[in-house]
Design an enzyme around this catalytic site. Structure first.
Site, PDB file in Angstrom:
ATOM      1  N   CYS A  90       0.512  -1.072  -0.194  1.00  8.46           N
ATOM      2  CA  CYS A  90       0.042  -0.191   0.091  1.00  8.46           C
ATOM      3  C   CYS A  90       0.895   1.181  -0.033  1.00  8.46           C
ATOM      4  O   CYS A  90       0.299   2.259  -0.442  1.00  8.46           O
ATOM      5  CB  CYS A  90      -0.881   0.094   1.146  1.00  8.46           C
ATOM      6  SG  CYS A  90      -1.955  -1.408   1.264  1.00  8.46           S
ATOM      7  N   HIS A 127      -2.582   7.139   3.595  1.00  9.86           N
ATOM      8  CA  HIS A 127      -3.173   6.010   3.062  1.00  9.86           C
ATOM      9  C   HIS A 127      -4.495   5.402   3.617  1.00  9.86           C
ATOM     10  O   HIS A 127      -4.515   5.541   4.895  1.00  9.86           O
ATOM     11  CB  HIS A 127      -2.194   4.717   3.258  1.00  9.86           C
ATOM     12  CG  HIS A 127      -2.689   3.375   2.876  1.00  9.86           C
ATOM     13  ND1 HIS A 127      -3.543   3.088   1.762  1.00  9.86           N
ATOM     14  CD2 HIS A 127      -2.592   2.073   3.400  1.00  9.86           C
ATOM     15  CE1 HIS A 127      -3.813   1.908   1.700  1.00  9.86           C
ATOM     16  NE2 HIS A 127      -3.270   1.116   2.970  1.00  9.86           N
ATOM     17  N   ASN A 168     -10.001   0.035   1.308  1.00 10.97           N
ATOM     18  CA  ASN A 168      -8.655   0.399   1.247  1.00 10.97           C
ATOM     19  C   ASN A 168      -8.062  -0.222  -0.222  1.00 10.97           C
ATOM     20  O   ASN A 168      -8.204  -1.530  -0.699  1.00 10.97           O
ATOM     21  CB  ASN A 168      -7.804  -0.773   2.250  1.00 10.97           C
ATOM     22  CG  ASN A 168      -6.180  -0.664   2.086  1.00 10.97           C
ATOM     23  OD1 ASN A 168      -5.795  -0.099   1.078  1.00 10.97           O
ATOM     24  ND2 ASN A 168      -5.486  -1.352   3.080  1.00 10.97           N
TER      25      ASN A 168
END
Ligand code: UT7
Length: 340
Positions: free
Chosen positions: A117, A257, A287
């Protein structure tokens, strides 16, 4: 521009989000979960999921076209394409090569970055170095993910968390002191197995047995990743601010994030930021791994929340384990009414 005086700035930004919305209520029909559990533990309400025909490069191309149009940069003039992804079209060739071909970016070098990520922050940093040294004058940096194709839809500990999407930015050379002001990247491979797809690589090639045991899907130790994330988001942010010679008070906007609202809240507190300065959209997208920051950044920009000269902090954590933070001095004018 003399190379010692060069930096890289975002001059175009775009995204691509699949149309299909999957709510928590829909997931209740598939696994033993509840809307209440997902909302309270993660903040996620719904996510976007691609149809079965789509791959990472399809989303990446659409996001790139929007970013190139905003930058006014023809694809044929692009010097470099980096795709940050952990859900590439293939193990090889790079998804970036497919994007390069589809865009007609004939002179561009193209490669992928795998940093979980954190991938977009890594890719932004790498591309910026090429521009700062003068090797390239521009770059297309993309985060594109289709995690829906890599989760085990029977595993409630992972399948409720992720969503599909892509975000892209065009970087161009600007004078030093604008654009990227500071970068901090890190990795701790001792946590590599906390978040991984165990099979399908050279360690454990795909076989009937790996597929039966679901080893080709995402496996995660959620609580370990959570503890790491809460610590590292604040630490990485403070380190990058120090590198850039800035203080917490200088931050105009934090775009973190988008994994879990509890993790973002912890980082916000550590930095002492007012919640209005922190952008959260994970309730709508879940996500999206390497795509989460560019998609969120585009939303912040199109909402007219960023003006020229603003200090924007990007911070991420992910598989590896990896982390990264970047401080930018924003150079794009507030978009005209109706641009969003
Ligand atoms: O971008 C990087 C990607 N990864 C992350 O960001 C993950 C970071 N970690 C997290 O966000 C959190 O650890 C999770 C949201 C994944 C999990 O939250 P948690 O508070 O750490 O829960 P847990 O894993 O400790 O599980 C608590 C309970 C368990 O039940 P028991 O053993 O206490 O009876 C789980 O089985 O919650 C259960 N559980 C669920 N229940 C309903 C786990 N997933 C679910 C679910 N629905 N989807």
């Amino acid at each position: 521009m003399p190379t010692e005086l060069r930096s890289a700035a975002i001059v175009g930004i775009g995204s691509c989000l699949p149309e299909r919305v999957v709510s928590n209520a829909e997931l209740e029909q598939i696994v033993d979960t509840s809307d209440e559990w997902i909302r309270s533990r993660t903040g996620i309400c719904e996510r976007r999921i691609v149809d079965s025909t789509k791959a990472a490069s399809d989303l990446a191309v659409q996001a790139s076209l929007a970013a190139l149009a905003m930058a006014g940069l023809p694809a044929a003039a692009v010097d470099l394409i980096i795709v940050a992804t952990i859900t590439p079209d293939n193990i090889f060739p790079a998804t970036a090569s497919r994007v390069q071909e589809r865009l007609g970016a004939r002179k561009a070098a193209a490669f992928d970055i795998s940093a979980g990520c954190t991938g977009f922050v890594y890719a932004l940093g790498v591309a910026s170095q090429f521009i700062a040294t003068g090797l390239y004058n521009n770059a297309l940096v993309i985060g594109s993910e289709v995690l829906s194709k890599f989760v085990n839809w029977q595993d409630r500990k992972t399948c409720v968390l992720f969503g599909d999407g892509a975000g892209a930015v065009v970087l161009k050379a600007v004078p030093a002191g604008e654009g990227l002001l500071g970068l901090h990247l890190g990795s701790d491979g001792s946590g590599a197995d906390y978040l991984a797809i165990p099979a399908g690589g050279s360690r454990l090639p795909a076989s009937n047995s790996t597929v039966q045991r679901q080893l080709h899907t995402v496996h995660m130790n959620g609580p370990e990743v959570f503890k790491f994330a809460v610590r590292i988001m604040g630490e990485a942010s403070l380190k990058v601010l120090k590198k850039a010679g800035l203080n917490k008070e200088d931050i105009d906007f934090l775009v973190p994030h988008q994994a879990n609202s509890r993790i973002i809240d912890a980082a916000t507190k550590r930095l002492g930021l007012e919640p209005e300065k922190v952008y959260i959209n994970l309730e709508r997208y879940g996500n999206m791994s390497a795509a989460s920051i560019p998609v969120a950044l585009e939303e912040v920009y199109l909402a007219g929340k960023l003006k020229v000269g603003d200090i924007v902090l990007l911070v991420a954590f992910g598989a590896g384990l990896t982390w990264g933070a970047a401080v930018l001095k924003w150079v794009l004018d507030v978009p005209e009414e109706g641009a969003s």
